[in-house]
Design an enzyme around this catalytic site. Structure first.
Site, PDB file in Angstrom:
ATOM      1  N   GLN A   1       2.218   3.244 -14.761  1.00 43.17           N
ATOM      2  CA  GLN A   1       2.678   4.539 -14.789  1.00 43.17           C
ATOM      3  C   GLN A   1       3.306   5.032 -16.107  1.00 43.17           C
ATOM      4  OE1 GLN A   1       2.789   6.884 -12.431  1.00 43.17           O
ATOM      5  NE2 GLN A   1       3.712   8.282 -13.743  1.00 43.17           N
TER       6      GLN A   1
ATOM      7  N   ASP B   1      -7.327   4.777 -13.590  1.00 44.45           N
ATOM      8  CA  ASP B   1      -6.617   5.916 -14.131  1.00 44.45           C
ATOM      9  C   ASP B   1      -7.097   6.508 -15.337  1.00 44.45           C
ATOM     10  OD1 ASP B   1      -4.413   7.578 -13.442  1.00 44.45           O
ATOM     11  OD2 ASP B   1      -2.970   6.719 -14.891  1.00 44.45           O
TER      12      ASP B   1
ATOM     13  N   LYS C   1       1.681   8.094  -5.221  1.00 40.98           N
ATOM     14  CA  LYS C   1       0.310   7.450  -5.391  1.00 40.98           C
ATOM     15  C   LYS C   1       0.299   6.425  -4.167  1.00 40.98           C
ATOM     16  CE  LYS C   1       0.122   8.855  -9.978  1.00 40.98           C
ATOM     17  NZ  LYS C   1       0.590   8.668 -11.453  1.00 40.98           N
TER      18      LYS C   1
END
Ligand code: NAP
Length: 281
Positions: free
Chosen positions: A99, A122, A55
């Site tokens: 994450q 996200d 990422k």
């Protein structure tokens, strides 16, 4: 007839070229500032570390910056909440990625929900999910949003189709089903307690495999001409669906690797650019 290959790697590369231009233009209009994605990695899971690195690399490819925060596995829920709070109020940060999964003693849901809505690039907060489900503006959860973008890129319309989503996790199956519903599909959501899974899959015009078990969905459960989306990725380069025989029978398939995966990262980056554009000009 051979299935159309929904090449996520290619679609992501095309979007990256467009995103690079948007980042340069933003830089020119905001005294050299670029969108910044903060990534938070808790613990030392090698797969998670790889995803976070990928990422960060994707940010650099489009000329954006990332701020990597690495915390020990012993981090408490409160400790992580405080880190996220700091990022929420940091004006130089435009997107926050926590994450998944975080080590099990941490309350992941509480930490996801601490992320400010405008930085939830996200798409993991309950607030963002609720807005999306109600058809209100919100950043989509990256993997299902990436799937929607991939289908749109290849001109696959969803309206009126029977979509069967196998899996109902908060970061994949559930938002996927809601996005398909918003796109006017008729949606069936399957999970570990579903009865007659095979017969439900046989009725599908479009199938999304989000089970987390290698080739769990067998090719002979899928009817000819269906659109097959495989979100899984397992060692040996297989997904959650037995794709081999379907390359001849399906209308379209996402390859593994190179289908859904690249679109997930690409969606995260695209949404961070959008957030940066809102904040910087
Ligand atoms: P997850 O949290 O483990 O959820 C798996 C889902 O599958 C659950 O809803 C579970 O049902 C359901 N399930 C398990 N066994 C089943 C069975 N026998 N029949 C029907 N449903 C069953 O997994 P996830 O995070 O959603 O990930 C799913 C897959 O997507 C994995 O292969 C993962 O690697 C992949 N993934 C890919 C990306 C990407 O960027 N490409 C991102 C995220 C995940 P219950 O709810 O009843 O337990």
């Amino acid at each position: 007839m051979a299935a159309q290959i929904l090449d996520g790697k290619h679609a992501a590369e095309l979007t990256e070229a467009e995103l690079s231009k948007r980042v340069s233009s933003l830089k020119a209009r905001s005294e050299g500032r670029t969108p910044v994605l903060a990534t938070i990695l808790v613990g030392d899971d090698p797969a998670s570390a790889t995803y976070v690195r990928m990422k960060g690399n994707a940010c650099r490819r489009v000329g954006m910056e990332s701020l990597a925060i690495e915390l020990p596995a012993s981090t408490s829920t409160n400790g992580l909440l405080k880190e996220i709070e700091q990022l929420n109020i940091n004006p130089d940060v435009h997107g926050i990625l926590l994450q998944h999964p975080v080590p099990s003693p941490i309350n992941e849901r509480a930490c996801f929900d601490m992320i400010a809505l405008e930085k939830d690039v996200d798409g993991v907060t309950c607030h963002g999910f609720g807005r999306m489900a109600m058809g209100e503006p919100a950043y989509g959860c990256a993997t299902p949003q990436g799937i929607m973008r991939l289908l749109a890129h290849y001109g696959i319309g969803i309206e009126g189709l029977h979509a069967v989503v196998v899996g109902r996790s908060p970061i994949l199956g559930k938002p996927m089903a809601m996005m398909m519903l918003e796109a006017n599909a008729t949606v069936t959501i399957c999970h570990s307690r579903t009865r007659n899974l095979e017969s439900l899959i046989r009725q599908a015009d479009i199938i999304v495999g989000a089970v987390g078990r290698p080739e769990f969905i067998r090719a002979d459960w899928v009817r000819d001409g269906a659109v097959v989306v495989d979100a899984g990725y397992h060692p040996g380069g297989v997904g959650d669906i037995e794709l081999g025989p379907l390359t001849e029978r399906a209308r379209a398939i996402t390859p593994v690797p190179g289908g859904v995966g690249p679109m997930t990262i690409n969606t995260l980056i695209q949404q961070t650019v959008q957030s940066g554009e809102k904040a910087l000009v």
